[in-house]
Design a protein around this motif. Structure first.
Motif, PDB file in Angstrom:
ATOM      1  N   ARG A  21       0.815  -1.211   0.000  1.00  0.00           N
ATOM      2  CA  ARG A  21       0.000   0.000   0.000  1.00  0.00           C
ATOM      3  C   ARG A  21       0.850   1.264   0.000  1.00  0.00           C
ATOM      4  O   ARG A  21       0.329   2.367  -0.038  1.00  0.00           O
ATOM      5  N   CYS A  55      -6.360  10.744  -6.928  1.00  0.00           N
ATOM      6  CA  CYS A  55      -5.631  11.557  -5.951  1.00  0.00           C
ATOM      7  C   CYS A  55      -6.524  12.749  -5.633  1.00  0.00           C
ATOM      8  O   CYS A  55      -6.945  13.474  -6.542  1.00  0.00           O
ATOM      9  N   SER A 121       1.279  11.656  -0.099  1.00  0.00           N
ATOM     10  CA  SER A 121       0.186  11.526   0.866  1.00  0.00           C
ATOM     11  C   SER A 121       0.554  12.269   2.146  1.00  0.00           C
ATOM     12  O   SER A 121       1.554  11.949   2.790  1.00  0.00           O
ATOM     13  N   LYS A 133     -12.602  11.471   8.222  1.00  0.00           N
ATOM     14  CA  LYS A 133     -11.275  11.475   7.637  1.00  0.00           C
ATOM     15  C   LYS A 133     -10.616  12.836   7.829  1.00  0.00           C
ATOM     16  O   LYS A 133     -11.267  13.866   7.741  1.00  0.00           O
ATOM     17  N   ASP A 138      -4.899  12.363  -0.284  1.00  0.00           N
ATOM     18  CA  ASP A 138      -4.916  10.893  -0.220  1.00  0.00           C
ATOM     19  C   ASP A 138      -5.101  10.284  -1.602  1.00  0.00           C
ATOM     20  O   ASP A 138      -5.515  10.954  -2.553  1.00  0.00           O
ATOM     21  N   TYR A 139      -4.757   9.004  -1.701  1.00  0.00           N
ATOM     22  CA  TYR A 139      -4.887   8.224  -2.933  1.00  0.00           C
ATOM     23  C   TYR A 139      -5.795   7.031  -2.641  1.00  0.00           C
ATOM     24  O   TYR A 139      -5.649   6.373  -1.610  1.00  0.00           O
ATOM     25  N   GLU A 140      -6.711   6.744  -3.567  1.00  0.00           N
ATOM     26  CA  GLU A 140      -7.656   5.656  -3.366  1.00  0.00           C
ATOM     27  C   GLU A 140      -7.807   4.845  -4.647  1.00  0.00           C
ATOM     28  O   GLU A 140      -8.029   5.399  -5.727  1.00  0.00           O
ATOM     29  N   LYS A 142     -10.248   2.244  -6.402  1.00  0.00           N
ATOM     30  CA  LYS A 142     -11.640   1.840  -6.269  1.00  0.00           C
ATOM     31  C   LYS A 142     -12.062   1.033  -7.488  1.00  0.00           C
ATOM     32  O   LYS A 142     -11.797   1.420  -8.625  1.00  0.00           O
ATOM     33  N   ARG A 163     -12.890  -0.549  -2.221  1.00  0.00           N
ATOM     34  CA  ARG A 163     -11.839   0.463  -2.314  1.00  0.00           C
ATOM     35  C   ARG A 163     -10.751   0.233  -1.280  1.00  0.00           C
ATOM     36  O   ARG A 163     -10.997  -0.333  -0.221  1.00  0.00           O
ATOM     37  N   ILE A 165      -7.295   2.492   0.357  1.00  0.00           N
ATOM     38  CA  ILE A 165      -6.443   3.670   0.418  1.00  0.00           C
ATOM     39  C   ILE A 165      -4.981   3.236   0.295  1.00  0.00           C
ATOM     40  O   ILE A 165      -4.553   2.267   0.922  1.00  0.00           O
TER      41      ILE A 165
END
Length: 362
Positions: A21, A55, A121, A133, A138-140, A142, A163, A165
C-alpha cells in the motif's frame, strides 16, 4: 512473507488485491500501482467493471459536506475498464504474477502510472474531538460496477464497489547535501563591538526520530551576558490548492541554561529530537499519510523537481531550526528585542527500506 491487502465488494462480485500500500516517489519516477481485481461475471447483469485511481485533496471533514458542497477536490483521476477489458495490457509485474497465482482464473491485473508532479500523501492532524477522515492529500484505488465509466451520472450502489487507500511516499535520497551553516553578527547601540553567532549541522537531512546535533559557536565581545540558549524546530506547511494559507507549528522548544559571560567565547553541540509523540494535541500539524490503524510520523519534507508546479502539490512541507541567544529581561522564556536568532534549514525524511527481490505472499 509479503502481506496481501484485500477488499471485497458487498455483493461479493469484486475483490481488490494489492501486494503493498506504499508506493515510492523517487522524484524522477514513481513506482507503478500494480494490483489484481477478481471479477465474478455471473452477477453483473450486462453491466461493466472499472477500476480507478484517484488523488484527492480533502479540506473539510465529511460531516461538514452540506447542501451539496463537497470539501474534497480531485487532483487527478484515471480509470481502466476491466470487464469486458478494453485497451492494451502491459506486461505483468512480479507482484501481479504472485497475486494471480493466489487469486486464480478470475483475476485481472491492472497497472496505474502516477504522474511525477502529483503530491505525496499528507494529512493534517485533527483535534481530539474531530471525527471522520482528516484533511490532506490521499490516494484511493476503487473498483465498481456500472453501466458507464463516469458513474456520476448514475447511482452506483455501495455493494457494487470496493476500495483501498494507498500512500505515495518519498524516502531520503541516496546523495545527501552538505550540512547548512549560518553566521550572524549583532551590534548593540551601547557596545563598540558585536556578538557573533555561528550555528551549523553536519548534514541537512535527518531521519524521523533520530537526534539532530547542532553546533553553536559564540564570540561575545560585548559587555552583555547571554542568560541561556533556546533551540526550536518549526514545521511550515503551505496549503496551495484552494488558498494560499501557511501554517507555522513549533514542534520542539528546548531551553539550555548555558550562560555566556561578557567578553568570552563559547562552543557546544546540542542534540534535539522532534517527535510526533510530543505534539499529539496540535491541530493542523502535517503528518505523513496515515493508513487505518497504523502509526505515522511528522510529515516528511517535500522534495520537488526543478520548475515543478507547486500549485499541484496541495500541501508543501518544510522545516527550519532556530537557535536563539536569550539576553534576559523577557517573561518566562519570551523573546526580547535584544535576543539573537540564527536559522538553519532542516530536511526530515524516512530512510529508504531494503529492496524486496523475492516476492512470497501470505
Amino acid at each position: 512473507m509479503a502481506k496481501v491487502y484485500k477488499k471485497t465488494s458487498g455483493n461479493g462480485s469484486l475483490c481488490l488485491y494489492l501486494g503493498r500500500r506504499d508506493f515510492v516517489d523517487h522524484v524522477e519516477r514513481i513506482d507503478p500501482v500494480d494490483g489484481v481485481l477478481k471479477i465474478d461475471p455471473s452477477a453483473l447483469n450486462g453491466r461493466k467493471v472499472w477500476v480507478q485511481l484517484a488523488c484527492a485533496f480533502r479540506y473539510g471533514r465529511e460531516d461538514l459536506d452540506v447542501i451539496g458542497v463537497s470539501f474534497r477536490k480531485d487532483i487527478w483521476i484515471k480509470r481502466i475498464q476491466m470487464y469486458p477489458f478494453e485497451g492494451t495490457k502491459p506486461p505483468n509485474t512480479p507482484m501481479q504474477d504472485a497475486l494471480l497465482k493466489k487469486v486464480g482464473d478470475q483475476g485481472h491485473p491492472f497497472t496505474f502510472d502516477i504522474p511525477v508532479h502529483l503530491p505525496c500523501s499528507v494529512s493534517l492532524q485533527p483535534a481530539p474531538e474531530d471525527a471522520g477522515k482528516p484533511c490532506g492529500v490521499d490516494y484511493e484505488v476503487k473498483a465498481y460496477i456500472a453501466n458507464e465509466e463516469d458513474e456520476t451520472d448514475e447511482k452506483v450502489e455501495k455493494k457494487d464497489t470496493c476500495r483501498l487507500i494507498i500512500r505515495k511516499i518519498q524516502y531520503a535520497p541516496n546523495e545527501l547535501a552538505a550540512g547548512p551553516k549560518t553566521d550572524l553578527n549583532k551590534q548593540f547601540i551601547t557596545a563598540d563591538k558585536p556578538i557573533h553567532v555561528e550555528a551549523s549541522m553536519e548534514k541537512e537531512l535527518y531521519y524521523h526520530g533520530d537526534p539532530i546535533p547542532i553546533k553553536v559557536k559564540v564570540n561575545n565581545e560585548t559587555s552583555k551576558v547571554v542568560k541561556k540558549i533556546k533551540i526550536s524546530i518549526h514545521q511550515i506547511t503551505d496549503v496551495l490548492l484552494y488558498s494560499s494559507d501557511k501554517y507555522h507549528k513549533c514542534i520542539l522548544n528546548e531551553e539550555f541554561g548555558d550562560q555566556i559571560n561578557a567578553n568570552s567565547t563559547f562552543e557546544k553541540e546540542y542534540r534535539v529530537t522532534p517527535l510526533l509523540a510530543s505534539n499529539k494535541e496540535k491541530r493542523g500539524l502535517a503528518l505523513d499519510g496515515k493508513l487505518k490503524d497504523e502509526d505515522t510520523n511528522l510529515a516528511s519534507s517535500t522534495i520537488l523537481l526543478p520548475n515543478m508546479d507547486k500549485q499541484m502539490q496541495g500541501l508543501v512541507v518544510s522545516y527550519k531550526i532556530k537557535v536563539t541567544l536569550m539576553m534576559g529581561g523577557g517573561l518566562l522564556g519570551s523573546l526580547t528585542l535584544s535576543d539573537i536568532t540564527a536559522e538553519l534549514p532542516l530536511v526530515l525524511m524516512s530512510p529508504k527500506p531494503a529492496e524486496v527481490t523475492d516476492i512470497s505472499l501470505e
